[in-house]
Design a protein around this motif. Structure first.
Motif, PDB file in Angstrom:
ATOM      1  N   ALA A 237      -9.404  -1.509   5.146  1.00  0.00           N
ATOM      2  CA  ALA A 237      -8.267  -0.822   5.440  1.00  0.00           C
ATOM      3  C   ALA A 237      -7.170  -2.072   6.186  1.00  0.00           C
ATOM      4  O   ALA A 237      -5.994  -2.126   6.298  1.00  0.00           O
ATOM      5  CB  ALA A 237      -8.214   0.273   6.390  1.00  0.00           C
ATOM      6  N   ALA A 238      -7.991  -2.723   7.155  1.00  0.00           N
ATOM      7  CA  ALA A 238      -7.479  -3.875   7.994  1.00  0.00           C
ATOM      8  C   ALA A 238      -6.666  -4.864   7.305  1.00  0.00           C
ATOM      9  O   ALA A 238      -5.963  -5.718   7.913  1.00  0.00           O
ATOM     10  CB  ALA A 238      -8.295  -4.277   9.425  1.00  0.00           C
TER      11      ALA A 238
ATOM     12  N   SER B 130      -3.841  -1.269  -0.323  1.00  0.00           N
ATOM     13  CA  SER B 130      -3.764  -0.163  -0.697  1.00  0.00           C
ATOM     14  C   SER B 130      -5.355   0.693  -0.802  1.00  0.00           C
ATOM     15  O   SER B 130      -6.135  -0.157  -1.635  1.00  0.00           O
ATOM     16  CB  SER B 130      -2.908   0.368  -1.868  1.00  0.00           C
ATOM     17  N   LEU B 131      -5.298   1.722  -1.023  1.00  0.00           N
ATOM     18  CA  LEU B 131      -6.565   2.425  -1.364  1.00  0.00           C
ATOM     19  C   LEU B 131      -6.377   3.440  -2.552  1.00  0.00           C
ATOM     20  O   LEU B 131      -5.300   4.386  -2.241  1.00  0.00           O
ATOM     21  CB  LEU B 131      -7.302   3.385  -0.077  1.00  0.00           C
ATOM     22  N   VAL B 132      -6.992   3.336  -3.548  1.00  0.00           N
ATOM     23  CA  VAL B 132      -6.827   4.409  -4.676  1.00  0.00           C
ATOM     24  C   VAL B 132      -8.186   5.079  -4.711  1.00  0.00           C
ATOM     25  O   VAL B 132      -9.266   4.793  -4.743  1.00  0.00           O
ATOM     26  CB  VAL B 132      -6.818   3.443  -6.118  1.00  0.00           C
TER      27      VAL B 132
ATOM     28  N   ALA C 157      -5.364   5.809   9.424  1.00  0.00           N
ATOM     29  CA  ALA C 157      -5.576   5.340  10.850  1.00  0.00           C
ATOM     30  C   ALA C 157      -4.671   4.038  10.932  1.00  0.00           C
ATOM     31  O   ALA C 157      -3.899   3.900  12.050  1.00  0.00           O
ATOM     32  CB  ALA C 157      -6.949   5.028  11.330  1.00  0.00           C
ATOM     33  N   VAL C 158      -4.628   3.256   9.807  1.00  0.00           N
ATOM     34  CA  VAL C 158      -3.689   1.890   9.978  1.00  0.00           C
ATOM     35  C   VAL C 158      -2.495   2.145   9.127  1.00  0.00           C
ATOM     36  O   VAL C 158      -1.457   1.091   9.104  1.00  0.00           O
ATOM     37  CB  VAL C 158      -4.432   0.902   9.618  1.00  0.00           C
ATOM     38  N   GLY C 159      -2.284   3.473   8.426  1.00  0.00           N
ATOM     39  CA  GLY C 159      -0.927   3.597   7.855  1.00  0.00           C
ATOM     40  C   GLY C 159      -0.942   2.855   6.420  1.00  0.00           C
ATOM     41  O   GLY C 159       0.152   2.548   5.763  1.00  0.00           O
TER      42      GLY C 159
ATOM     43  N   GLY D   8      -8.744  16.337   3.593  1.00  0.00           N
ATOM     44  CA  GLY D   8      -9.172  15.222   4.412  1.00  0.00           C
ATOM     45  C   GLY D   8      -8.221  14.456   4.883  1.00  0.00           C
ATOM     46  O   GLY D   8      -8.564  13.096   5.672  1.00  0.00           O
ATOM     47  N   GLY D   9      -7.125  14.323   4.609  1.00  0.00           N
ATOM     48  CA  GLY D   9      -6.255  13.277   4.904  1.00  0.00           C
ATOM     49  C   GLY D   9      -4.716  13.347   4.122  1.00  0.00           C
ATOM     50  O   GLY D   9      -4.634  14.061   3.292  1.00  0.00           O
ATOM     51  N   TYR D  10      -4.038  12.165   4.222  1.00  0.00           N
ATOM     52  CA  TYR D  10      -2.485  12.162   3.612  1.00  0.00           C
ATOM     53  C   TYR D  10      -2.726  11.133   2.437  1.00  0.00           C
ATOM     54  O   TYR D  10      -3.330   9.901   2.771  1.00  0.00           O
ATOM     55  CB  TYR D  10      -1.588  11.589   4.872  1.00  0.00           C
ATOM     56  N   PHE D  11      -1.925  11.580   1.385  1.00  0.00           N
ATOM     57  CA  PHE D  11      -1.922  10.660   0.266  1.00  0.00           C
ATOM     58  C   PHE D  11      -0.433  10.398   0.296  1.00  0.00           C
ATOM     59  O   PHE D  11       0.587  11.144   0.095  1.00  0.00           O
ATOM     60  CB  PHE D  11      -2.386  11.248  -0.995  1.00  0.00           C
TER      61      PHE D  11
END
Length: 172
Positions: free
Chosen positions: A14-15, A19-21, A44-46, A72-75
């Motif tokens: 993430a750092a 992007s994450l898929v 956490a890192v936007g 579990g989080g934001y998409f």
């Protein structure tokens, strides 16, 4: 693309600024746990996070997986065919036979309303793929009719679209 399923390295990845898929193509409880770690790290890192709920309506395990991931989080973006988007929205009775979309169950107006409503609810962008794609941020909604019938014949075309979108989001 590193295609990591190791949630313990999600913070380091993430750092790096990409992007994450989250692709549910090969999902297990262990992979879901790692997906949740990765979502938390990118949130956490936007960093941009894309959900591709592959075959979300095909099995009870996949429907439960979608619920866990959504909680579990934001998409930033949710991308899927009609059955997958209906499942993410919480619609009951969605039956998929696998990853392919099958025949549409909704009219174009109903698809537009579903995508717009889901995007407004989740405060993100939703893309429903199909013969006419529907894209919305909850306020603006676009219909995109430039596909080709061959796309429905190619397994993995949706996955390719997800990674292309992730690449754009990583730099924009």
């Amino acid at each position: 693309p590193i295609m990591s399923n190791n949630g313990l390295e999600a913070g380091d990845l993430a750092a790096l600024g990409g992007s994450l898929v989250i692709n549910m193509g090969t999902t297990t409880p262990e992979i879901r746990s790692n997906h949740l770690k990765a979502i938390a790290a990118y949130n956490a890192v936007g960093g941009p996070v894309i959900l591709d709920p592959v075959g979300a309506g095909a099995t009870e395990q996949r429907r439960e997986g979608v619920k866990a991931l959504m909680a579990g989080g934001y998409f930033d973006l949710i991308k899927g065919n009609e059955g997958e988007i209906r499942t993410v929205s919480g619609a009951a009775g969605v039956k998929q036979h696998g990853v392919d979309s099958g025949a549409s169950q909704l009219s174009q107006a109903e698809r537009v309303e579903l995508v717009r409503t889901l995007a407004a609810r989740e405060h993100n962008v939703v893309l429903m793929t199909g013969s006419t794609d529907v894209l919305s941020d909850g306020e603006r909604t676009f219909l995109i009719s430039n596909g080709h019938e061959y796309l429905g014949e190619i397994t993995g075309s949706g996955c390719t679209l997800g990674t292309t979108i992730a690449s754009v989001l990583a730099i924009e």
